[in-house]
Design a protein around this motif. Structure first.
Motif, mmCIF file in Angstrom:
data_model
loop_
_atom_site.group_PDB
_atom_site.id
_atom_site.type_symbol
_atom_site.label_atom_id
_atom_site.label_comp_id
_atom_site.label_asym_id
_atom_site.label_seq_id
_atom_site.Cartn_x
_atom_site.Cartn_y
_atom_site.Cartn_z
ATOM 1 N N GLU A 91 -29.497 3.789 -19.175
ATOM 2 C CA GLU A 91 -30.831 3.319 -19.634
ATOM 3 C C GLU A 91 -30.788 1.829 -19.960
ATOM 4 N N LEU A 92 -29.779 1.442 -20.720
ATOM 5 C CA LEU A 92 -29.646 0.044 -21.136
ATOM 6 C C LEU A 92 -29.413 -0.874 -19.943
ATOM 7 N N THR A 97 -30.725 -5.643 -17.169
ATOM 8 C CA THR A 97 -30.641 -6.351 -15.885
ATOM 9 C C THR A 97 -31.976 -6.987 -15.494
ATOM 10 N N LYS A 98 -33.026 -6.678 -16.258
ATOM 11 C CA LYS A 98 -34.341 -7.273 -15.959
ATOM 12 C C LYS A 98 -34.652 -8.491 -16.825
ATOM 13 N N ILE A 99 -33.784 -8.823 -17.767
ATOM 14 C CA ILE A 99 -34.057 -9.962 -18.657
ATOM 15 C C ILE A 99 -33.699 -11.259 -17.927
ATOM 16 N N TYR A 103 -26.961 -12.622 -18.614
ATOM 17 C CA TYR A 103 -25.805 -12.011 -17.943
ATOM 18 C C TYR A 103 -25.257 -10.878 -18.796
ATOM 19 N N PRO A 104 -25.294 -9.632 -18.310
ATOM 20 C CA PRO A 104 -24.736 -8.518 -19.082
ATOM 21 C C PRO A 104 -23.230 -8.342 -18.821
ATOM 22 N N HIS A 159 -34.488 -16.037 -26.494
ATOM 23 C CA HIS A 159 -34.803 -15.516 -25.160
ATOM 24 C C HIS A 159 -34.331 -14.099 -24.848
ATOM 25 N N ILE A 160 -33.383 -13.574 -25.619
ATOM 26 C CA ILE A 160 -32.948 -12.183 -25.389
ATOM 27 C C ILE A 160 -33.413 -11.272 -26.523
ATOM 28 N N TYR A 161 -33.120 -11.674 -27.753
ATOM 29 C CA TYR A 161 -33.344 -10.789 -28.905
ATOM 30 C C TYR A 161 -34.770 -10.216 -28.982
ATOM 31 N N PRO A 162 -35.827 -11.031 -28.776
ATOM 32 C CA PRO A 162 -37.185 -10.472 -28.866
ATOM 33 C C PRO A 162 -37.438 -9.345 -27.861
ATOM 34 N N LEU A 163 -36.705 -9.339 -26.753
ATOM 35 C CA LEU A 163 -36.922 -8.334 -25.705
ATOM 36 C C LEU A 163 -36.121 -7.049 -25.919
ATOM 37 N N VAL A 164 -35.166 -7.077 -26.838
ATOM 38 C CA VAL A 164 -34.333 -5.874 -27.053
ATOM 39 C C VAL A 164 -34.337 -5.367 -28.499
#
Length: 267
Positions: A91-92, A97-99, A103-104, A159-164
């Motif tokens: 799920e994660l 991978t869409k952000i 880079y994951p 740029h990442i935290y608000p989306l997760v």
């Protein structure tokens, strides 16, 4: 300070200088801590093999809290390992991978799986994840994942935290550096790992000293009566810590350890 029995320090931005090095001054202080029977714990968002690489001369004499508390190892014995459920990781994987511009990295005990990254990015990541496999797809991950680290080229908090962040409280989602956000099991944090060690060794928060600089250190600092934010720390860390010390480039940890050694007064 004379009652301190355990010292816990974060690595990047705290014990390590800006060149990601541990100073000889720390190793000198460590010898004195050992003589006074004060336990030393390195607690980092880094993987176990990377922390041990930085502290290889003392690796058999310390406890390592890796992956933000997802893995606790003492002299090759695993005391704790919190892994993510395989279906949850899938799920994660779809989400992260869409952000954009992110880079994951899928972190397991023995190596990292880095998804579709350029040579330039792999060079950056290899400072933290020296053992890695480059992958193109989820199916290539064949070990238990402790943490997913997300790297943003500019700023992770913006740029990442608000989306997760909506993934909380089911998962632990934390900004762990200027470029990093980490996702792990809800119970995974440095504080829970330190609480486990305090119980195991019958050490109270009043007998614990801790140092940190970023938001993955908040729970850790709350476990220690002697909690120090680095001068270069995130504002949230300065709010939680009871004390402040110098920057990681000005030996902020070592200065306090030397004070502790002299106050313990046994050497």
């Amino acid at each position: 300070m004379k009652d301190i029995k355990m010292v816990v320090t974060d690595m990047d931005g705290t014990l390590l200088n800006s060149k990601h090095e541990v100073s000889p001054r720390f190793f000198e202080a460590f010898k004195q801590l050992q003589q006074q029977n004060i336990r030393f714990v390195a607690a980092s968002g880094r993987p176990y093999y990377s922390i041990v690489d930085k502290l290889k001369t003392i690796k058999h004499d310390i406890t390592v809290v890796a992956e933000n508390g997802g893995l606790v190892i003492e002299d090759d014995t695993v005391l704790l390992a919190n892994t993510l459920d395989r279906n949850r990781i899938l799920e994660l994987y779809t989400i992260v991978t869409k952000i954009p511009d992110t880079y994951p990295i899928f972190c397991t005990k023995d190596q990292a799986y880095i998804l579709r990254a350029s040579d330039e990015m792999v060079t950056i990541f290899s400072e933290y994840y020296s053992k890695y496999t480059l992958i193109d797809h989820f199916d290539e991950i064949d070990a238990d994942v402790i943490k997913i680290a997300l790297y943003h080229t500019v700023n992770s908090e913006a740029h990442i935290y608000p989306l997760v962040k909506y993934l909380k409280p089911e998962l632990n989602v934390v900004v762990s550096g200027n470029h990093w956000v980490d996702i792990s099991e809800a119970i995974t944090n440095k504080g829970n790992a330190i609480t486990l060690l305090q119980k195991q060794y019958n050490i109270s928060p009043e007998q614990t000293m801790a140092f940190g600089d970023y938001n993955n250190d908040l729970e850790l600092l709350q476990c220690a009566a002697y909690s120090y934010a680095m001068e270069n720390a995130h504002p949230d860390v300065k709010r939680v810590a009871k004390y402040e010390t110098k920057t990681n480039d000005a030996y902020g940890v070592e200065v306090i350890l030397e004070q502790l050694i002299s106050e313990s007064g046994k050497h």
